[in-house]
Design an enzyme around this catalytic site. Structure first.
Site, PDB file in Angstrom:
ATOM      1  N   TYR A  61       0.846  -1.211   0.000  1.00  0.00           N
ATOM      2  CA  TYR A  61       0.000   0.000   0.000  1.00  0.00           C
ATOM      3  C   TYR A  61       0.873   1.251   0.000  1.00  0.00           C
ATOM      4  CZ  TYR A  61      -3.732   3.196   1.561  1.00  0.00           C
ATOM      5  OH  TYR A  61      -4.642   4.219   1.675  1.00  0.00           O
ATOM      6  N   ASN A  94      -6.200   9.498   8.385  1.00  0.00           N
ATOM      7  CA  ASN A  94      -7.292   8.615   8.837  1.00  0.00           C
ATOM      8  C   ASN A  94      -8.650   9.310   8.871  1.00  0.00           C
ATOM      9  OD1 ASN A  94      -4.653   7.704   9.980  1.00  0.00           O
ATOM     10  ND2 ASN A  94      -5.900   5.941  10.562  1.00  0.00           N
TER      11      ASN A  94
HETATM   12  P1  NAD Z   1     -12.775   1.928   0.440  1.00  0.00           P
HETATM   13  O1  NAD Z   1     -12.107   0.598   0.506  1.00  0.00           O
HETATM   14  O2  NAD Z   1     -14.096   2.088   1.117  1.00  0.00           O
HETATM   15  O3  NAD Z   1     -12.952   2.389  -1.052  1.00  0.00           O
HETATM   16  C1  NAD Z   1     -12.117   1.981  -2.115  1.00  0.00           C
HETATM   17  C2  NAD Z   1     -12.979   1.761  -3.347  1.00  0.00           C
HETATM   18  O4  NAD Z   1     -12.143   1.401  -4.461  1.00  0.00           O
HETATM   19  C3  NAD Z   1     -13.973   0.622  -3.171  1.00  0.00           C
HETATM   20  O5  NAD Z   1     -15.236   0.997  -3.656  1.00  0.00           O
HETATM   21  C4  NAD Z   1     -13.376  -0.512  -4.006  1.00  0.00           C
HETATM   22  O6  NAD Z   1     -14.339  -1.454  -4.452  1.00  0.00           O
HETATM   23  C5  NAD Z   1     -12.700   0.274  -5.110  1.00  0.00           C
HETATM   24  N1  NAD Z   1     -11.605  -0.465  -5.776  1.00  0.00           N
HETATM   25  C6  NAD Z   1     -10.582  -1.114  -5.181  1.00  0.00           C
HETATM   26  N2  NAD Z   1      -9.772  -1.658  -6.108  1.00  0.00           N
HETATM   27  C7  NAD Z   1     -10.295  -1.337  -7.319  1.00  0.00           C
HETATM   28  C8  NAD Z   1      -9.926  -1.619  -8.672  1.00  0.00           C
HETATM   29  N3  NAD Z   1      -8.848  -2.362  -8.967  1.00  0.00           N
HETATM   30  N4  NAD Z   1     -10.711  -1.143  -9.664  1.00  0.00           N
HETATM   31  C9  NAD Z   1     -11.810  -0.424  -9.389  1.00  0.00           C
HETATM   32  N5  NAD Z   1     -12.224  -0.124  -8.138  1.00  0.00           N
HETATM   33  C10 NAD Z   1     -11.463  -0.577  -7.114  1.00  0.00           C
HETATM   34  O7  NAD Z   1     -11.722   2.971   1.018  1.00  0.00           O
HETATM   35  P2  NAD Z   1     -11.857   4.552   1.288  1.00  0.00           P
HETATM   36  O8  NAD Z   1     -11.583   4.783   2.715  1.00  0.00           O
HETATM   37  O9  NAD Z   1     -13.092   5.095   0.675  1.00  0.00           O
HETATM   38  O10 NAD Z   1     -10.584   5.083   0.492  1.00  0.00           O
HETATM   39  C11 NAD Z   1     -10.696   5.706  -0.776  1.00  0.00           C
HETATM   40  C12 NAD Z   1      -9.328   6.190  -1.236  1.00  0.00           C
HETATM   41  O11 NAD Z   1      -8.811   7.137  -0.296  1.00  0.00           O
HETATM   42  C13 NAD Z   1      -8.279   5.082  -1.356  1.00  0.00           C
HETATM   43  O12 NAD Z   1      -7.492   5.328  -2.503  1.00  0.00           O
HETATM   44  C14 NAD Z   1      -7.457   5.231  -0.100  1.00  0.00           C
HETATM   45  O13 NAD Z   1      -6.145   4.795  -0.296  1.00  0.00           O
HETATM   46  C15 NAD Z   1      -7.522   6.731   0.129  1.00  0.00           C
HETATM   47  N6  NAD Z   1      -7.311   7.052   1.554  1.00  0.00           N
HETATM   48  C16 NAD Z   1      -8.304   6.838   2.465  1.00  0.00           C
HETATM   49  C17 NAD Z   1      -8.083   7.117   3.805  1.00  0.00           C
HETATM   50  C18 NAD Z   1      -9.148   6.945   4.842  1.00  0.00           C
HETATM   51  O14 NAD Z   1      -8.841   7.118   6.025  1.00  0.00           O
HETATM   52  N7  NAD Z   1     -10.379   6.640   4.522  1.00  0.00           N
HETATM   53  C19 NAD Z   1      -6.819   7.593   4.216  1.00  0.00           C
HETATM   54  C20 NAD Z   1      -5.825   7.752   3.257  1.00  0.00           C
HETATM   55  C21 NAD Z   1      -6.091   7.499   1.924  1.00  0.00           C
HETATM   56  N1  UDP Z   2      -6.206  -0.840  15.656  1.00  0.00           N
HETATM   57  C1  UDP Z   2      -6.601  -1.380  16.879  1.00  0.00           C
HETATM   58  N2  UDP Z   2      -7.671  -2.221  16.897  1.00  0.00           N
HETATM   59  C2  UDP Z   2      -8.400  -2.531  15.776  1.00  0.00           C
HETATM   60  C3  UDP Z   2      -8.002  -1.965  14.533  1.00  0.00           C
HETATM   61  C4  UDP Z   2      -6.890  -1.132  14.519  1.00  0.00           C
HETATM   62  O1  UDP Z   2      -5.992  -1.121  17.919  1.00  0.00           O
HETATM   63  O2  UDP Z   2      -9.375  -3.296  15.889  1.00  0.00           O
HETATM   64  C5  UDP Z   2      -5.064   0.089  15.651  1.00  0.00           C
HETATM   65  C6  UDP Z   2      -4.002  -0.221  14.613  1.00  0.00           C
HETATM   66  O3  UDP Z   2      -3.051  -1.143  15.110  1.00  0.00           O
HETATM   67  C7  UDP Z   2      -3.401   1.157  14.389  1.00  0.00           C
HETATM   68  C8  UDP Z   2      -4.594   2.109  14.579  1.00  0.00           C
HETATM   69  O4  UDP Z   2      -5.562   1.362  15.325  1.00  0.00           O
HETATM   70  O5  UDP Z   2      -2.448   1.444  15.366  1.00  0.00           O
HETATM   71  C9  UDP Z   2      -5.220   2.578  13.281  1.00  0.00           C
HETATM   72  O6  UDP Z   2      -5.465   1.438  12.496  1.00  0.00           O
HETATM   73  P1  UDP Z   2      -6.260   1.511  11.111  1.00  0.00           P
HETATM   74  O7  UDP Z   2      -6.233   0.144  10.525  1.00  0.00           O
HETATM   75  O8  UDP Z   2      -7.576   2.159  11.323  1.00  0.00           O
HETATM   76  O9  UDP Z   2      -5.430   2.552  10.220  1.00  0.00           O
HETATM   77  P2  UDP Z   2      -3.860   2.759   9.914  1.00  0.00           P
HETATM   78  O10 UDP Z   2      -3.030   1.852  10.781  1.00  0.00           O
HETATM   79  O11 UDP Z   2      -3.733   2.418   8.466  1.00  0.00           O
HETATM   80  O12 UDP Z   2      -3.637   4.178  10.237  1.00  0.00           O
END
Ligand code: NAD
Ligand code: UDP
Length: 320
Positions: A147, A176
């Site tokens: 990732y 996040n």
């Molecule tokens: P999510 O998993 O809910 O959404 C991702 C979407 O992409 C899903 O609908 C999934 O079906 C689609 N997808 C995955 N692989 C695909 C492919 N090969 N072709 C077409 N569609 C595909 O996650 P999210 O939280 O909505 O995240 C959306 C974007 O934002 C992601 O790129 C993620 O990396 C980025 N992002 C999210 C967060 C967060 O905290 N939510 C933080 C940092 C970055």
């Molecule tokens: N985490 C946790 N319990 C859970 C899921 C996640 O303690 O059930 C912790 C995880 O180890 C991390 C933080 O929460 O330290 C955030 O995790 P998340 O998977 O939400 O996002 P990311 O690590 O990608 O920021």
């Protein structure tokens, strides 16, 4: 004559993507939502299906596609560690080949493109809070690198298409984010804790819970993404997140208190390479976009808990 903007949202059936589709439609855009439904769900966009300004395409971003659009928000990629580690090679393909496909499209149709990058490009950061100028501390061969590193390459591709082909780019580094429409089985911390609390199951803290994260509510995040897309003269990267920093134990305790749950906290092993601390420096977004988050963690958690209460009671149906 002002023309209606046609906007492509990849990953549009996911958590963030579906909220973005809503906001774009509300602002008068035509939206094409592209998704392979790996982690996304038709339920998230079901309410938009009858809207003539909305179109859905089942497509995998790893395969090229030609569409006529003015703007592209590239969100397709599983974001939860559980899901992006399920098939790590596919995660890399989605981020890298998907990025190349979208940049090729942007170049061909002269669309502006925004990449949903991530705070994970900072890895386990030794600078705190993280500024956009920090190059990060990422393990290139660990379980999170499919990732982190592919999102870093995606940023590289964005910059190279910009320098080499003058593609109009915007890079958002998202921290996040949580809110309604996270999947029950998403696996990220906020949805895990709320679902566990509502079900009366143990709240699983990984490690001792002293690691920190800074949690942004979804409406603030979408506002930031749209401001960045529509700002002039700023390619990014720009941090979009809420600087309010909490330990994971604090989040667990707040969730228990807001749900009134009898759940007890249990400890589980800390996953490898789990970042110790994370907090965005959002000075750039404040100065250049006039953006800052408005929703405090407690307020956002109350909304999210209400959503999961309805989901778990069957009032909002989510696929298993
Ligand atoms: P999510 O998993 O809910 O959404 C991702 C979407 O992409 C899903 O609908 C999934 O079906 C689609 N997808 C995955 N692989 C695909 C492919 N090969 N072709 C077409 N569609 C595909 O996650 P999210 O939280 O909505 O995240 C959306 C974007 O934002 C992601 O790129 C993620 O990396 C980025 N992002 C999210 C967060 C967060 O905290 N939510 C933080 C940092 C970055
Ligand atoms: N985490 C946790 N319990 C859970 C899921 C996640 O303690 O059930 C912790 C995880 O180890 C991390 C933080 O929460 O330290 C955030 O995790 P998340 O998977 O939400 O996002 P990311 O690590 O990608 O920021």
């Amino acid at each position: 004559m002002t023309q209606t903007k046609r906007v492509l949202v990849t990953g549009g059936a996911g958590f963030l993507g579906s909220h973005l589709c809503d906001r774009l439609i509300a602002s008068g855009c035509e939206v094409i939502c592209l998704d392979n439904f790996f982690t996304g769900s038709k339920r998230n966009i079901a309410h938009l299906l009858a809207n003539p300004a909305f179109e859905i395409k089942r497509h995998d971003l790893v395969d090229p596609i030609l569409l006529e659009v003015d703007q592209i928000y590239n969100l397709a990629c599983p974001a939860s560690p559980v899901h992006y580690q399920y098939n790590p090679v596919k995660t890399v393909k989605t981020s890298v080949m998907g990025m190349i496909n979208m940049l090729g499209l942007a170049k061909r149709v002269r669309a502006r493109i925004l990449q949903a990058s991530t705070s994970e490009v900072y890895g386990d950061p030794v600078q705190h809070p993280q500024k956009e100028t920090y190059w990060g501390n990422v393990n290139p061969i660990g379980p999170r690198s499919c990732y982190d590193e592919s999102k870093r390459v995606a940023e590289t591709l964005m910059m190279d298409y910009h320098r080499q082909n003058a593609v109009d780019i915007r890079i958002a580094r998202i921290f996040n984010t949580y809110g309604p429409r996270m999947a029950v089985n998403d696996g990220r911390v906020v949805s895990n804790f709320i679902v566990q609390a509502l079900r009366g199951e143990p709240i699983t803290i990984y490690g001792d819970g002293s690691q920190t994260r800074s949690f942004c509510y979804v409406s603030d995040l979408i506002d930031g993404l749209m401001r960045l897309m529509n700002a002039e003269g700023l390619t990014g990267p720009v941090n979009i997140g809420n600087p309010g920093e909490f330990t994971i134990r604090e989040l667990a305790e707040l969730t228990i208190s807001l749900t009134g749950s009898a759940s007890k906290i249990v400890q589980r092993p800390l996953p490898q390479d789990d970042p110790v601390q994370r907090q965005p420096d959002i000075t750039l977004a404040q100065e250049k976009l006039g953006w800052q988050p408005r929703v405090a963690l407690k307020e956002g958690l109350i909304e999210t808990i209400a959503y999961f209460e309805k989901t778990l009671s069957g009032e909002i149906v989510q696929p298993a």
